[in-house]
Each structure stands twice: as C-alpha cells, then as structure tokens.
Enzyme design. Sequence first.
Site, PDB file in Angstrom:
ATOM      1  N   HIS A 162       2.457  -9.286  -4.826  1.00 43.17           N
ATOM      2  CA  HIS A 162       2.393 -10.565  -4.035  1.00 43.17           C
ATOM      3  C   HIS A 162       3.491 -11.054  -3.399  1.00 43.17           C
ATOM      4  CE1 HIS A 162       0.314 -14.323  -4.129  1.00 43.17           C
ATOM      5  NE2 HIS A 162       0.189 -14.718  -5.379  1.00 43.17           N
ATOM      6  N   THR A 207      -7.249   5.016  -8.581  1.00 41.21           N
ATOM      7  CA  THR A 207      -7.176   5.443  -9.888  1.00 41.21           C
ATOM      8  C   THR A 207      -8.541   5.384 -10.432  1.00 41.21           C
ATOM      9  OG1 THR A 207      -5.809   5.750 -12.223  1.00 41.21           O
ATOM     10  CG2 THR A 207      -5.694   3.369 -11.040  1.00 41.21           C
TER      11      THR A 207
END
Length: 507
Positions: free
Chosen positions: A478, A426
Amino acid sequence: MADILTPTLGESVSEATVAKWTKKAGDAVKKDELLVELETDKVSLEVVAPADGVLAEITAGEGDTVTAGAVLGKVTEGGAAAPAKDAPRAEKAEAKPEAKPAKAAGKAETIDLTTPTMGESVAEGTMGAWSKKAGDAVKKDEVLVEIETDKVAVEVSSPADGVLAEITAEQGATVTPGQVIGKVAAGEGAAASAPSSPAANAGSAQVADKADAPHLSPSVQRIVAEKNLDPKAIEGSGKDGRILKGDALAAADAPKAAPAAAPAPAAPSAPRATGPREERVKMTRLRQTIARRLKESQNTAAQLTTFNEVDMSAVMALRSAYKDSFEKRHGVKLGFMSLFVKAVVASLKEIPAVNAEIDGTDIIYKNHYDIGVAVGTEKGLVVPVLRDADHLSLAEVEKGIAALGKAARDGDLTLDQLQGGTFTITNGGIYGSLMSTPILNMPQSGILGMHNIVQRPVAVNGEVKIRPMMYLALSYDHRIVDGKEAVTFLVRIKENLEDPQRFLLDL
C-alpha cells in the site's frame, strides 16, 4: 608500479567484499588476467591486471570490505617473479623426475577440494551428505557432496581419479567460497596409499557394491545418502529401469519392516511403542531463508489484500475446445497458468504501479514483465522467474513454466532463474485452497493468489446459474499501490479471464 583499483560498483552500491584472489604476492601476471573477485549485495565483479608484470603486493585481503576506487594491490610492470618465489618452484621442477618412482611406490599427488563460488550475494552454504567416505576410490567428475545455499544446491565433483584422502568439512558444517572441504589423492598410486584400516576396507567393499548399482543422478544420490537407502532395492520407473527422484522418495516414505527381535510393548497403550512423541530437526538453509524473507516482507511493506471472483466458464470452454489441437501442434498441454500469465501482463501494462518497486525514496517502474511462478518442492517454496512474458506466446509460456517447475523439483534451478522477478503468481488451488492472503515476494509490490475452482450458484441476468468460480486475491504494497489501482488491477484480470479475446486481441 600500477595500482589495482576497485571498479565502480554500480547504482546504489557503496561497498564490496573481497571474495577471492587468484594469485599470490610474487606471482607473474598478464595484462587483463583475472586477479580478484569482488562481491556486492547485487552482483559479482572481476578485477583484472592493469599490465604485464608481477603481483607485488595485496593490500586488501579476502573478506575485507572496500569502496569504489580503493587500492586492492599493486603490480610491478614488466618485472619478473621474485627469486624467493622462484626457488621453491625450481626445486620442485628438478624433483619431478625423482618423484615418479615414489609415486609408483604408493605416493600420490594430493588435490584440495574447495567450496566453489556459489553465486551473487551468496556468502556461505551448508554441507550436505558425502557420497563417499575417507579412503573410498573416486572417479574424475564424480559428485562427492552437495552444498546447500539459501537459493540452490551446488555440486562438488572429484578433480581426478584417485582416493578421497580426507574430509575436512562434515555434513551440516557451514562453509564459505574457497574453503577446503576435503582432499583427493590423485594418480595411479592413490589406491595403494589409501589407509588399510578396517573402515577403509569396508569402504572399498562398499565401492565394489556400488559398481553393480544403477547409475544415480545427483538428486537421487542425495536422497539415497540422506535416507540410508539401498539403490539396488529401489525399483526404477525411468527408461531402462533408471531410478528417478520420485522412486527414491517413494522408497524413503515406504514403511519399513519391524526387526524380528523387536520387544513387545509393555502395555497396549504404551505411547512410546511407535516412536518418540517429538523430534527436533534442524531447519534447512532454504527453509531458514524462506522464514526470514517472509518475516522481513511483513515487517517492511504495508501489505493489504483485496479479493474478487472470476467465472472460469469461458476459459474452461476455450481450453476444452482447443487442448487437443494445441498439444498436437506445440507438444505441450494448454493449462490455466498461461492464460493467467497473459491476463496478468495485460493488467500490469494498464496499472504500472503493481509492476514497480520501492528503492529508498525512489519508485522504480519496470517496463519489462518477468513473472515469478511459485513452485512447491519437498524442500520448500521457490519462485523461478519466467522472463519477458509479454513477448511469449501461450505455448512458450506453458513450455517455460513446465521447464522451470521440473528444474525446481529436481533441484536444478540456477540463481539467475530465481532473481529479478517483477510480479508473482501463486496457485494454492492445486492443493485445494479456497481463499488465502499471499505474502509479497519483496521487493515486488504485488502477488496474485489463484485458488480452487468450485461449482457455485451465481446470479446471471436475474437467474441463478451453476458456474465454475474461482476466488482471486491480490496482496499489494500500500506504500506504492493505492486501493483504487489494486481493485482496478484485479477487475481487469477478472474481465480478461471471463472474456479471453480481450487480451488475445490486446484490447
């Protein structure tokens, strides 16, 4: 008697929904003829007839949930259609010769307008503005209405020449595939059978006016209808004066002249003289989906963002040196995005966890590189996917991104172009963003945020230099990507961009 069974639904898919039967009980069927469509949360499946015969029974109706191996219906092999079913058909066949004079007298065949199948995992849509009113004349294949889903807009066209006899689903209504949304009276006598009420006459006059109006694309038709614009008052900038989508949007945003008889405000400071202070507008289905998916992403993944900065001097010098010859040879401009895509692909190959996703208790590592490129439109953010980016040249990447961006802004993206990405890029820098923390596009495990290029003082070999610098942000899941992998991935992108020969030579 042969059973119609639900097929195997695929990996990790335990059930499906019966979307639509193409035949009714008692209808004759041919072997391998499509009988029913099933929808899962991933794909649509077609179930065909197991033999020639008659559809004797439907045991799972539209909307029912079924599992693999479940009986959907039964076919009587080699049978003929039931007499009870044939009798009305025979009567209709005999009545046809007599129906012709009636049609000439003003009667017309009525055809249902139904909601089309809207694609994989799309169960409903929202009605847009109708381009015609009940009683208006229509032409075959003329777009009558657009249905907005949470992914794309689907056009519904007239099945025949005639008159829009009835609208059964108004603007804003929620509809499902196969639902009747209106009726068209088809045939030569349709116009004569249209209502002669003042409203219908006004509609006919409007059709006459539209005949003189320029041809409008579906996207322009939608803007004209939603904003109540006069096409003849819009100056077109396209070929032969054609009105483009940008022309219609500019006309919609242009300030409108105040009415001549507008009353003067009671006092100079009257707050309501310029309009209400608040406006309540229903969220579009696309905006609702964006909001829902972003919140789901935050609630599902253990999201973390790591940052780095890249000296864009080498990339800008490369682009400056070759942009003219590149455009002359390939017919497309050399931009930064293709270089970023190539740098990302090279880094994903080294750190495969960033190109993976979690499915339950499994990790799926992707050996293909389908890169999503976020595109801002007037309706919201969409992420079309550039397939197999590792096999594309820089020119092919630029052409692919340009085509996807144009399709996104024109509202012409297909569902296939919006699904299956493995990693997303993006670019908030085009809007002036200096730094941001992008949100993951689930179920992907990584998204790269590009930002504005700013001339900043940096230390180079013990000296202060002014260099074009860009902050990079990698948001990652994560649960699957460790901090070391995330940092290494971002460092590799930095190295590839500061020394583009690395990924061009596959080093």
